[in-house]
Each structure stands twice: as C-alpha cells, then as structure tokens.
Design a protein around this motif. Sequence first.
Motif, short mmCIF file in Angstrom:
data_model
loop_
_atom_site.label_atom_id
_atom_site.label_comp_id
_atom_site.label_asym_id
_atom_site.label_seq_id
_atom_site.Cartn_x
_atom_site.Cartn_y
_atom_site.Cartn_z
N ARG A 106 -0.83 -0.11 1.41
CA ARG A 106 -0.97 -1.55 1.13
C ARG A 106 -0.47 -2.37 2.32
N THR A 107 0.65 -1.95 2.87
CA THR A 107 1.19 -2.65 4.05
C THR A 107 0.21 -2.59 5.21
N LEU B 48 -4.78 -1.90 3.21
CA LEU B 48 -5.74 -1.20 2.35
C LEU B 48 -5.42 -1.43 0.88
N ASP B 49 -6.42 -1.18 0.05
CA ASP B 49 -6.25 -1.27 -1.41
C ASP B 49 -6.38 0.14 -1.97
N PRO B 50 -5.27 0.87 -2.13
CA PRO B 50 -5.33 2.25 -2.58
C PRO B 50 -5.39 2.37 -4.11
N VAL B 51 -6.22 3.28 -4.59
CA VAL B 51 -6.35 3.55 -6.01
C VAL B 51 -6.31 5.06 -6.21
N THR C 158 4.31 5.84 6.70
CA THR C 158 3.78 4.69 7.45
C THR C 158 2.86 5.15 8.56
N HIS C 159 3.24 6.22 9.23
CA HIS C 159 2.41 6.77 10.32
C HIS C 159 1.04 7.16 9.79
N ALA D 77 -2.73 5.46 10.46
CA ALA D 77 -3.84 6.28 10.96
C ALA D 77 -5.07 6.17 10.06
N VAL D 78 -4.84 6.20 8.74
CA VAL D 78 -5.95 6.09 7.79
C VAL D 78 -6.64 4.73 7.93
N ALA D 79 -5.86 3.68 8.03
CA ALA D 79 -6.43 2.33 8.20
C ALA D 79 -7.26 2.27 9.47
#
Length: 285
Positions: free
Chosen positions: A28-29, A32-35, A274-275, A279-281
């Motif tokens: 989220r930080t 992204l909007d994780p579900v 956080t890392h 990376a995913v973002a």
Amino acid sequence: MTTRIALATSADHADLHADDLPLLAALRTAGLDPVVQVWADPSVDWSAYDGVLLRSVWDYQTRYLEFTEWLGQLDKAGVPVLNDSDLVRWNGDKRYLLELRERGVAIVPSQVAAGACLREVVAGLNGQEIVIKPTVSASARNTVRGLAGSGELDAAMGELPDDVYLVQPFLPEIQSEGEWSLIYLDGEFSHAVLKRPADGDYRVQDDFGGTATPADPAPAVRAAADAVLAAVDSRTPPVYARVDGVVAAGRFLLMELELIEPYLFFPQHPAAATHLATAVAGRLS
C-alpha cells in the motif's frame, strides 16, 4: 488509477500467512491496492487485477496439474504473474536442478527415478545414506532418508506413492553446519538465514522443529548463490528468489532454488517487505 494486485495464497492461509502481513502494508505504501485471494477459488475474477503475486500457495504441489492450469488461465487473461508464469512452471519440478548442473551450478548430486527405476537406482547406491524426495514436493512431503539396501529403507520406499523422485546422498553437514537460505529481491541479495534441524532430525522446516537464525554468508557462499541466479534462463528476472544450499567439503552445493512461494523470513529481516513491495510496484508500473 491505483494498480490492483492479488496476493495468491492457499485456503489454509486464506488471510495470508501471519509473517507476510507486513507485505500488505508495504505494498500500500508503494502505491498498490493489494487483495488476498485463494488461488484455487473459482469465484475469483483474476482479470480484475493488474498482476498476481504468488505468496503462500503452499498446496500447489499436491494439486500441481490444477495449479499449472490456473497459471494458464492467467496467461490467457493477460494477467502478469510474479514470478513469471513460465519461470514458475520450470521451477515447479525439481528436475530443474539437473538443468542448472548442465549450466555449471554445483548441486547436491542427484539422480531422477520413476516407478520400478527407483529401486534400481537405490540398489546402485547400496550401503550409502541417501534421501529420496518427489520432484514435485515441498516441506519434506513424501521424503524418506535411510541406508540404501537396508530393510528399513526398503519398507519406507514401499509406502511411497507412484511418482518421479530425486535420489540424493544425505549430507551430514545439514546436521552439523546447517542449511543456508539466501534471499534475493529484484535480483539483489537481501539477507540470509542459517537453518538447523532439531536434534536427531535432518529436516530444517519449522514444522519438524527446525530453526532459522539470521547470518552473514561467507563471500564464497554469496558468490555461489549469485551464480545460481545468473544461470536461470528467463526473459523476466525473478522479483524474489531463495537459494537453499549446504557447504560440503568447503563447497556450496545447491539444494533448491525457490521461485514459486518461498518463505522469505520477513521477521528476521523486516526491511525486506519494503524492498519486495518496491520491486513489485516497479514491475507493474
């Protein structure tokens, strides 16, 4: 517009594994909007997501055909998978170890055997302490250890389901020195732990009493793990990877390269969440 990402998990961890919860906040930080979604839930519309991050899909090995079919559905829908779906398919069967060996990676000596060939392979190792594990497995499922040629191992093999197996020598260094897990995020080394089995056991998983302690690998271990990742043939480098191995006779030997759903030891290294989220973002932007 916010990027939606599904964190695929198993029904046993429908709300995500507790140790992965920091990843939700980190995603989220990162914007992204994780579900969290159970990968095998037929009611999920995966096309509603901009990407799928595999996390605690820890039942895939018992439903492997269904799992690979699900990956195919994601591919057909054009939904990116992290790690890449082709890479996941390759990594799902431990015969990838033999491919890595051909590319120069030092692995625990391994033979593949199926059906009646299993007993033939084991007979050729008479008198040696060995480990037998399915090529598609996790958490030591259907894994047996014993002395080749002994009645005890023969009886244990008789209980194994008809499957394809890896046959490997047992390395006592797992008990005396421990097994390394080196975690890489976005191609960079992040952190490492040294896993040890409970007294008298050889399995390092916490299900069997094993422990994991943060540790700094020696330069030679780091270099060997780096070489493992460099040997992976993929159009998309893994966003996360865990290199598991043991140092035997002064040399790091690869036991497994985990690219599907590895436990990443966030509690031992909180900054890694956080890392990974960053990376995913970056991959989905």
